[in-house]
Design a protein around this motif. Structure first.
Motif, PDB file in Angstrom:
ATOM      1  N   GLY A  28       0.811  -1.206   0.000  1.00 43.72           N
ATOM      2  CA  GLY A  28       0.000   0.000   0.000  1.00 43.72           C
ATOM      3  C   GLY A  28       0.847   1.260   0.000  1.00 43.72           C
ATOM      4  N   ALA A  29       0.191   2.377  -0.187  1.00 45.27           N
ATOM      5  CA  ALA A  29       0.858   3.673  -0.238  1.00 45.27           C
ATOM      6  C   ALA A  29       0.243   4.590   0.816  1.00 45.27           C
ATOM      7  N   SER A  30       1.101   5.259   1.573  1.00 42.83           N
ATOM      8  CA  SER A  30       0.624   6.226   2.563  1.00 42.83           C
ATOM      9  C   SER A  30       0.381   7.560   1.875  1.00 42.83           C
ATOM     10  N   PRO A  31      -0.351   8.463   2.503  1.00 47.79           N
ATOM     11  CA  PRO A  31      -0.509   9.799   1.925  1.00 47.79           C
ATOM     12  C   PRO A  31       0.847  10.474   1.653  1.00 47.79           C
ATOM     13  N   HIS A  32       1.823  10.230   2.534  1.00 49.21           N
ATOM     14  CA  HIS A  32       3.159  10.797   2.306  1.00 49.21           C
ATOM     15  C   HIS A  32       3.799  10.188   1.059  1.00 49.21           C
ATOM     16  N   ASP A  33       3.654   8.881   0.861  1.00 56.46           N
ATOM     17  CA  ASP A  33       4.169   8.225  -0.346  1.00 56.46           C
ATOM     18  C   ASP A  33       3.540   8.841  -1.596  1.00 56.46           C
ATOM     19  N   ILE A  34       2.218   9.048  -1.535  1.00 55.72           N
ATOM     20  CA  ILE A  34       1.502   9.602  -2.690  1.00 55.72           C
ATOM     21  C   ILE A  34       1.977  11.022  -2.964  1.00 55.72           C
ATOM     22  N   PHE A  35       2.111  11.832  -1.913  1.00 56.39           N
ATOM     23  CA  PHE A  35       2.599  13.200  -2.076  1.00 56.39           C
ATOM     24  C   PHE A  35       4.010  13.196  -2.662  1.00 56.39           C
ATOM     25  N   SER A  36       4.885  12.353  -2.136  1.00 59.00           N
ATOM     26  CA  SER A  36       6.271  12.299  -2.610  1.00 59.00           C
ATOM     27  C   SER A  36       6.359  11.869  -4.068  1.00 59.00           C
TER      28      SER A  36
END
Length: 88
Positions: A28-36
């Motif tokens: 999965g992807a965290s919101p921070h991963d998505i932002f980055s």
């Protein structure tokens, strides 16, 4: 007032978020991963828009920040076919 959401077929922003989550697989992807990965400043809003486009996600709790806020990761489950009802 109705919530306006973009169509994934025409939105490069949503396509980028979807790609990020899809590429993360079962981790999965965290919101921070998505932002980055995408530069999207409202990752959870984009996930809501993807849900409106028929995509389903599992939200997996993976810890808390130093201030006690929950950290979640989003895993792509499926895309609901037209006529079905999206849950979650």
């Amino acid at each position: 007032m109705a919530f306006h959401y973009a169509k994934v077929e025409t939105s490069t922003r949503l396509q980028g978020v979807l790609s990020c989550i899809s590429n993360a697989g079962q981790i999965g992807a965290s919101p921070h991963d998505i932002f980055s990965s995408t530069g999207t400043t409202n990752p959870t809003g984009a996930i809501s828009e993807l849900k409106r486009n028929g995509y389903r996600f599992d939200k997996v709790f993976c810890g808390r920040t130093a201030k006690g806020r929950p950290i979640n990761r989003y895993v792509l489950v499926a895309r609901v076919q037209e006529g079905e009802v999206a849950t979650a």
